[in-house]
Design an enzyme around this catalytic site. Structure first.
Site, PDB file in Angstrom:
ATOM      1  N   ASP A 103       0.848  -1.192   0.000  1.00 18.96           N
ATOM      2  CA  ASP A 103       0.000   0.000   0.000  1.00 18.96           C
ATOM      3  C   ASP A 103       0.887   1.247   0.000  1.00 18.96           C
ATOM      4  O   ASP A 103       1.897   1.323   0.703  1.00 18.96           O
ATOM      5  CB  ASP A 103      -0.921  -0.004   1.226  1.00 18.96           C
ATOM      6  CG  ASP A 103      -2.060   0.986   1.087  1.00 18.96           C
ATOM      7  OD1 ASP A 103      -3.208   0.551   0.938  1.00 18.96           O
ATOM      8  OD2 ASP A 103      -1.791   2.215   1.110  1.00 18.96           O
ATOM      9  N   ASN A 142     -13.051  -2.767   2.028  1.00 21.63           N
ATOM     10  CA  ASN A 142     -13.976  -1.639   2.153  1.00 21.63           C
ATOM     11  C   ASN A 142     -14.866  -1.630   0.921  1.00 21.63           C
ATOM     12  O   ASN A 142     -14.368  -1.621  -0.206  1.00 21.63           O
ATOM     13  CB  ASN A 142     -13.195  -0.322   2.248  1.00 21.63           C
ATOM     14  CG  ASN A 142     -12.376  -0.232   3.525  1.00 21.63           C
ATOM     15  OD1 ASN A 142     -12.843  -0.608   4.599  1.00 21.63           O
ATOM     16  ND2 ASN A 142     -11.152   0.255   3.414  1.00 21.63           N
ATOM     17  N   GLN A 190     -14.353   3.183   0.955  1.00 25.18           N
ATOM     18  CA  GLN A 190     -13.662   2.729  -0.259  1.00 25.18           C
ATOM     19  C   GLN A 190     -13.241   3.937  -1.086  1.00 25.18           C
ATOM     20  O   GLN A 190     -14.053   4.839  -1.343  1.00 25.18           O
ATOM     21  CB  GLN A 190     -14.569   1.808  -1.090  1.00 25.18           C
ATOM     22  CG  GLN A 190     -13.843   1.207  -2.289  1.00 25.18           C
ATOM     23  CD  GLN A 190     -14.667   0.167  -3.046  1.00 25.18           C
ATOM     24  OE1 GLN A 190     -15.835  -0.066  -2.742  1.00 25.18           O
ATOM     25  NE2 GLN A 190     -14.055  -0.439  -4.035  1.00 25.18           N
ATOM     26  N   SER A 191     -11.959   3.964  -1.476  1.00 22.74           N
ATOM     27  CA  SER A 191     -11.464   5.096  -2.269  1.00 22.74           C
ATOM     28  C   SER A 191     -10.992   4.667  -3.652  1.00 22.74           C
ATOM     29  O   SER A 191     -10.952   5.489  -4.563  1.00 22.74           O
ATOM     30  CB  SER A 191     -10.331   5.811  -1.536  1.00 22.74           C
ATOM     31  OG  SER A 191      -9.261   4.927  -1.275  1.00 22.74           O
ATOM     32  N   VAL A 192     -10.645   3.387  -3.821  1.00 27.37           N
ATOM     33  CA  VAL A 192     -10.264   2.870  -5.135  1.00 27.37           C
ATOM     34  C   VAL A 192     -11.289   1.820  -5.527  1.00 27.37           C
ATOM     35  O   VAL A 192     -11.452   0.805  -4.828  1.00 27.37           O
ATOM     36  CB  VAL A 192      -8.848   2.259  -5.122  1.00 27.37           C
ATOM     37  CG1 VAL A 192      -8.506   1.679  -6.492  1.00 27.37           C
ATOM     38  CG2 VAL A 192      -7.806   3.314  -4.721  1.00 27.37           C
ATOM     39  N   HIS A 241     -10.185  -4.938  -3.722  1.00 33.38           N
ATOM     40  CA  HIS A 241      -8.883  -5.258  -3.123  1.00 33.38           C
ATOM     41  C   HIS A 241      -9.069  -5.699  -1.683  1.00 33.38           C
ATOM     42  O   HIS A 241      -9.894  -5.153  -0.962  1.00 33.38           O
ATOM     43  CB  HIS A 241      -7.922  -4.070  -3.207  1.00 33.38           C
ATOM     44  CG  HIS A 241      -8.495  -2.775  -2.712  1.00 33.38           C
ATOM     45  ND1 HIS A 241      -9.362  -2.005  -3.456  1.00 33.38           N
ATOM     46  CD2 HIS A 241      -8.350  -2.132  -1.537  1.00 33.38           C
ATOM     47  CE1 HIS A 241      -9.705  -0.933  -2.775  1.00 33.38           C
ATOM     48  NE2 HIS A 241      -9.115  -0.990  -1.588  1.00 33.38           N
ATOM     49  N   HIS A 292      -7.246  -5.787   1.849  1.00 29.46           N
ATOM     50  CA  HIS A 292      -6.139  -5.248   2.634  1.00 29.46           C
ATOM     51  C   HIS A 292      -5.612  -6.334   3.567  1.00 29.46           C
ATOM     52  O   HIS A 292      -6.394  -7.081   4.166  1.00 29.46           O
ATOM     53  CB  HIS A 292      -6.625  -4.101   3.536  1.00 29.46           C
ATOM     54  CG  HIS A 292      -7.066  -2.864   2.840  1.00 29.46           C
ATOM     55  ND1 HIS A 292      -6.277  -1.731   2.756  1.00 29.46           N
ATOM     56  CD2 HIS A 292      -8.230  -2.548   2.215  1.00 29.46           C
ATOM     57  CE1 HIS A 292      -6.938  -0.773   2.116  1.00 29.46           C
ATOM     58  NE2 HIS A 292      -8.136  -1.246   1.771  1.00 29.46           N
TER      59      HIS A 292
HETATM   60  P1  AMP Z   1      -9.751   1.643   0.029  1.00 29.37           P
HETATM   61  O1  AMP Z   1      -9.943   2.858   0.887  1.00 29.37           O
HETATM   62  O2  AMP Z   1     -10.179   0.380   0.718  1.00 29.37           O
HETATM   63  O3  AMP Z   1     -10.357   1.808  -1.342  1.00 29.37           O
HETATM   64  O4  AMP Z   1      -8.183   1.458  -0.110  1.00 29.37           O
HETATM   65  C1  AMP Z   1      -7.438   1.973  -1.151  1.00 29.37           C
HETATM   66  C2  AMP Z   1      -6.006   1.830  -0.733  1.00 29.37           C
HETATM   67  O5  AMP Z   1      -5.207   1.939  -1.884  1.00 29.37           O
HETATM   68  C3  AMP Z   1      -5.528   2.879   0.249  1.00 29.37           C
HETATM   69  O6  AMP Z   1      -5.006   2.247   1.421  1.00 29.37           O
HETATM   70  C4  AMP Z   1      -4.447   3.635  -0.529  1.00 29.37           C
HETATM   71  O7  AMP Z   1      -3.375   4.024   0.287  1.00 29.37           O
HETATM   72  C5  AMP Z   1      -4.035   2.617  -1.545  1.00 29.37           C
HETATM   73  N1  AMP Z   1      -3.509   3.139  -2.802  1.00 29.37           N
HETATM   74  C6  AMP Z   1      -4.042   4.108  -3.585  1.00 29.37           C
HETATM   75  N2  AMP Z   1      -3.302   4.293  -4.687  1.00 29.37           N
HETATM   76  C7  AMP Z   1      -2.278   3.406  -4.602  1.00 29.37           C
HETATM   77  C8  AMP Z   1      -1.174   3.092  -5.441  1.00 29.37           C
HETATM   78  N3  AMP Z   1      -0.948   3.747  -6.590  1.00 29.37           N
HETATM   79  N4  AMP Z   1      -0.321   2.117  -5.038  1.00 29.37           N
HETATM   80  C9  AMP Z   1      -0.519   1.470  -3.886  1.00 29.37           C
HETATM   81  N5  AMP Z   1      -1.545   1.706  -3.049  1.00 29.37           N
HETATM   82  C10 AMP Z   1      -2.408   2.669  -3.403  1.00 29.37           C
END
Ligand code: AMP
Ligand code: ZN
Length: 113
Positions: free
Chosen positions: A30, A86, A93-95, A99, A101
């Protein structure tokens, strides 16, 4: 899915510290670790979240967790670790590429925030 960061990592078009990959999943560190060990395991196939997964994706989702357990062993997280997904805005969830974790190397509390 050209705008998806994790698709770009899977396709090696964006940098990441990849720690494991096979024909269906990729695992990498991460970018903003929340624990001494913080890895993400993602399917090569773009799925937005568990919500979009179909019955046909269930073996793949099982494999994500199997790989997570293997990576936890390799990282010597025998005292305990957390795996989580998430899903959606209220879960943070941000991505929007599914995934898992893997968080370890420190104590975690319950309930989570
Ligand atoms: P989520 O909030 O569950 O969607 O988690 C997204 C995670 O992706 C967060 O912990 C970010 O720090 C991580 N993240 C976002 N962009 C990248 C990237 N380019 N490489 C590695 N981790 C990332
Ligand atoms: Zn994607």
């Amino acid at each position: 899915m050209e705008n998806c960061m994790f698709c770009r990592i899977v396709e090696r078009q964006a940098p990441a510290q990849v720690v494991y990959e096979d024909e269906s999943v990729v695992a990498f560190k991460d970018l903003h670790p929340q624990a001494p060990v913080h890895l993400l395991v993602v399917p090569r196939k773009h799925l937005e979240s568990l919500t979009q997964a179909k019955a046909e994706d269930e073996p793949l989702i099982g494999h994500l967790f199997g790989v997570a357990a293997r990576l936890a062993r390799e990282n010597k997280l025998e005292k305990g670790y957390r795996t989580l997904i998430n899903n959606g805005p209220w879960a943070g969830q941000s991505v929007y590429h599914l995934h898992v974790h893997i968080l370890g190397g420190r104590v975690f509390h319950w309930p989570p925030g």
